[in-house]
Scaffold this active site. Structure first.
Site, PDB file in Angstrom:
ATOM      1  N   ASN A 141     -10.232  -0.258   0.395  1.00 20.34           N
ATOM      2  CA  ASN A 141      -8.775  -0.154   0.304  1.00 20.34           C
ATOM      3  C   ASN A 141      -8.315  -0.808  -1.005  1.00 20.34           C
ATOM      4  OD1 ASN A 141      -6.019  -0.499   0.525  1.00 20.34           O
ATOM      5  ND2 ASN A 141      -6.057  -1.151   2.654  1.00 20.34           N
TER       6      ASN A 141
ATOM      7  N   HIS B  48      -3.299   7.226   2.316  1.00 19.00           N
ATOM      8  CA  HIS B  48      -3.716   5.914   1.834  1.00 19.00           C
ATOM      9  C   HIS B  48      -5.066   5.593   2.467  1.00 19.00           C
ATOM     10  CE1 HIS B  48      -4.008   1.732   1.070  1.00 19.00           C
ATOM     11  NE2 HIS B  48      -3.712   1.367   2.294  1.00 19.00           N
TER      12      HIS B  48
ATOM     13  N   CYS C 209       0.812  -1.217   0.000  1.00 12.55           N
ATOM     14  CA  CYS C 209       0.000   0.000   0.000  1.00 12.55           C
ATOM     15  C   CYS C 209       0.848   1.271   0.000  1.00 12.55           C
ATOM     16  CB  CYS C 209      -0.961  -0.001   1.177  1.00 12.55           C
ATOM     17  SG  CYS C 209      -2.103  -1.387   1.113  1.00 12.55           S
TER      18      CYS C 209
HETATM   19  N1  COA Z   1     -18.082  -8.292  10.300  1.00 17.27           N
HETATM   20  C1  COA Z   1     -18.547  -8.508  11.556  1.00 17.27           C
HETATM   21  N2  COA Z   1     -17.739  -8.767  12.595  1.00 17.27           N
HETATM   22  C2  COA Z   1     -16.413  -8.778  12.358  1.00 17.27           C
HETATM   23  C3  COA Z   1     -15.879  -8.554  11.095  1.00 17.27           C
HETATM   24  C4  COA Z   1     -16.775  -8.308  10.042  1.00 17.27           C
HETATM   25  N3  COA Z   1     -16.365  -8.081   8.778  1.00 17.27           N
HETATM   26  N4  COA Z   1     -14.533  -8.638  11.171  1.00 17.27           N
HETATM   27  C5  COA Z   1     -14.239  -8.897  12.450  1.00 17.27           C
HETATM   28  N5  COA Z   1     -15.378  -8.985  13.175  1.00 17.27           N
HETATM   29  C6  COA Z   1     -15.517  -9.250  14.589  1.00 17.27           C
HETATM   30  C7  COA Z   1     -14.333  -9.985  15.176  1.00 17.27           C
HETATM   31  O1  COA Z   1     -14.453 -11.385  14.967  1.00 17.27           O
HETATM   32  C8  COA Z   1     -14.439  -9.609  16.631  1.00 17.27           C
HETATM   33  O2  COA Z   1     -15.427 -10.407  17.242  1.00 17.27           O
HETATM   34  P1  COA Z   1     -15.174 -11.019  18.709  1.00 17.27           P
HETATM   35  O3  COA Z   1     -15.001  -9.819  19.611  1.00 17.27           O
HETATM   36  O4  COA Z   1     -16.420 -11.797  18.951  1.00 17.27           O
HETATM   37  O5  COA Z   1     -13.932 -11.828  18.579  1.00 17.27           O
HETATM   38  C9  COA Z   1     -14.984  -8.188  16.597  1.00 17.27           C
HETATM   39  O6  COA Z   1     -15.554  -8.028  15.291  1.00 17.27           O
HETATM   40  C10 COA Z   1     -13.934  -7.133  16.802  1.00 17.27           C
HETATM   41  O7  COA Z   1     -12.806  -7.433  15.977  1.00 17.27           O
HETATM   42  P2  COA Z   1     -11.540  -6.518  15.958  1.00 17.27           P
HETATM   43  O8  COA Z   1     -10.527  -7.152  15.072  1.00 17.27           O
HETATM   44  O9  COA Z   1     -11.173  -6.188  17.376  1.00 17.27           O
HETATM   45  O10 COA Z   1     -12.144  -5.210  15.268  1.00 17.27           O
HETATM   46  P3  COA Z   1     -11.479  -3.820  15.086  1.00 17.27           P
HETATM   47  O11 COA Z   1     -12.289  -2.774  15.718  1.00 17.27           O
HETATM   48  O12 COA Z   1      -9.995  -3.883  15.390  1.00 17.27           O
HETATM   49  O13 COA Z   1     -11.610  -3.612  13.504  1.00 17.27           O
HETATM   50  C11 COA Z   1     -10.318  -3.741  11.504  1.00 17.27           C
HETATM   51  C12 COA Z   1     -10.984  -4.526  12.619  1.00 17.27           C
HETATM   52  C13 COA Z   1      -9.680  -4.742  10.557  1.00 17.27           C
HETATM   53  C14 COA Z   1     -11.392  -2.957  10.761  1.00 17.27           C
HETATM   54  C15 COA Z   1      -9.284  -2.758  12.103  1.00 17.27           C
HETATM   55  O14 COA Z   1      -8.433  -3.446  12.989  1.00 17.27           O
HETATM   56  C16 COA Z   1      -8.450  -2.112  11.058  1.00 17.27           C
HETATM   57  O15 COA Z   1      -8.943  -1.371  10.244  1.00 17.27           O
HETATM   58  N6  COA Z   1      -7.140  -2.381  11.059  1.00 17.27           N
HETATM   59  C17 COA Z   1      -6.262  -1.841  10.035  1.00 17.27           C
HETATM   60  C18 COA Z   1      -6.366  -2.729   8.838  1.00 17.27           C
HETATM   61  C19 COA Z   1      -5.818  -2.094   7.606  1.00 17.27           C
HETATM   62  O16 COA Z   1      -6.052  -0.942   7.361  1.00 17.27           O
HETATM   63  N7  COA Z   1      -5.116  -2.901   6.813  1.00 17.27           N
HETATM   64  C20 COA Z   1      -4.575  -2.487   5.595  1.00 17.27           C
HETATM   65  C21 COA Z   1      -3.414  -1.595   5.816  1.00 17.27           C
HETATM   66  S1  COA Z   1      -2.754  -1.147   4.308  1.00 17.27           S
END
Ligand code: COA
Length: 337
Positions: free
Chosen positions: A288, A258, A115
């Protein structure tokens, strides 16, 4: 080689697949919801490549548009840099873009930095221009990560979309600085946070020879680690870039990050005290798109005339590697500013 020259960003282009996939459609087979995806990421829909789409064709469309908007002929292009982690051909997709454009005098090659790829390519292109080696460079950022996600993994597949964007960069009078500052960083110790790795399996050719074969694994990500990394490191490199140029956040017309997560955009803007009205975002419609997010957003803002000649833009890319960087850009060519 001639003396050092200035740099101008003179054209932009973008292309995305026609097929829109909404959050609601994802929930037809995934345990997810529009409410969860919107509130955690800001993404409402993404464009997804069908079997007949290709990275090379989207990249070529975006590059052609950038070239036309810059007012160049294809035979005037010296270099095509294609930032991508998902080429149609692992040997490189940039040559296909060169051929499609008829840019027969250009050298064309791929650059991979996930990215951060577009930003790294833009900075790389500037070095060729500054040194006097090349005068006109097309920088393309394109990815079709839909081909590489696990469509059953709701933690990753909901985040990504497909697209391509391009920018035309050319030599300008020394007084015109289209790239005022730049920072590039890598932390390979944290590479396992976000991977799309080859997994080798042994293939026995005869009893004394077993070679490594196999294929690539789908995208694997530690979302929370990547989130923390982005909100900590991106403000630091942006601050460093502003300092390099002797400017402050108040001088900026736009913040162009980004597009990974709306909460990351808001957090970085808040840390730098940049008002929300200056934060460019199209995550809602595209998700993304990896190396494509910055040029896609840039093109949209230039086409809508939000970004005007002379505007100062702070940009930052970040992602797998881990890799990240920042650049301060001034849009347009001297006479139009
Ligand atoms: N739909 C519904 N529930 C989901 C889900 C989805 N698509 N994806 C994850 N969950 C659930 C998880 O299983 C978890 O459930 P649990 O508490 O029962 O285990 C809960 O939601 C919370 O998950 P978590 O990973 O703590 O969520 P978060 O608030 O950290 O959000 C991201 C997850 C991926 C959106 C966030 O961490 C993020 O944006 N990270 C950066 C990723 C990124 O930008 N990557 C590319 C970089 S170039």
């Amino acid at each position: 080689m001639s003396a050092a020259v200035g740099i101008a960003l003179t054209g932009s282009g973008a292309a995305t697949p026609a097929r829109v996939v909404t959050n609601g459609e994802l929930s037809l087979w995934l345990d997810t919801s529009d409410a969860w995806i919107c509130s955690r990421t800001g993404i409402a829909a993404r464009r997804i490549a069908m079997a007949e789409d290709s990275l090379e064709s989207l990249s070529s469309q975006a590059a052609r548009q950038a070239l036309e908007r810059a007012g160049w002929r294809p035979d005037q292009v010296d270099l095509i840099l294609l930032a991508t982690s998902s080429p149609d051909d692992l040997f490189g997709s940039a040559p296909a873009v060169q051929a499609a454009l008829g840019a027969d005098n250009a050298v064309a090659f791929d650059l991979t930095a996930a990215c951060s790829g577009f930003l790294f390519a833009l900075i790389t292109a500037a070095q060729y221009i500054r040194s006097g080696t090349y005068r006109r460079v097309l920088v393309v950022g394109a990815d079709l990560l839909s081909r590489w996600v696990d469509w059953q993994d709701r933690r990753t597949c909901v985040l990504f979309g497909d697209g391509a964007g391009a920018v035309a960069m050319e030599a300008a009078p020394e007084s015109w600085e289209g790239l005022l500052a730049m920072v590039m960083r890598t932390d390979g110790h944290r590479r396992s946070c976000l991977t799309m790795a080859h997994q080798a399996t042994s293939q026995v050719l005869h009893d004394q020879l077993q070679v490594g074969s196999g294929g690539f694994q789908p995208i694997a990500m530690d979302g929370q680690e990547v989130y923390k990394f982005a909100v900590q490191q991106v403000p630091l490199v942006l601050t460093q870039a502003l300092k390099q140029a002797g400017l402050t956040a108040e001088h900026l017309d736009w913040l162009l990050l980004h597009q990974a997560n709306e909460r990351i955009l808001a957090s970085v803007a808040q840390r730098l005290d940049i008002p929300a009205a200056k934060v460019l975002s199209n995550l809602k419609n595209y998700g993304n798109t990896s190396a494509a997010t910055i040029p896609l957003m840039l093109h949209e803002a230039v086409a809508a005339q939000w970004i005007r000649p002379g505007h100062l833009i702070a940009s930052s890319g970040f992602g797998a590697g881990l890799s990240w960087g920042a650049a301060l850009l001034r849009w347009g060519r001297p006479e139009a500013a």
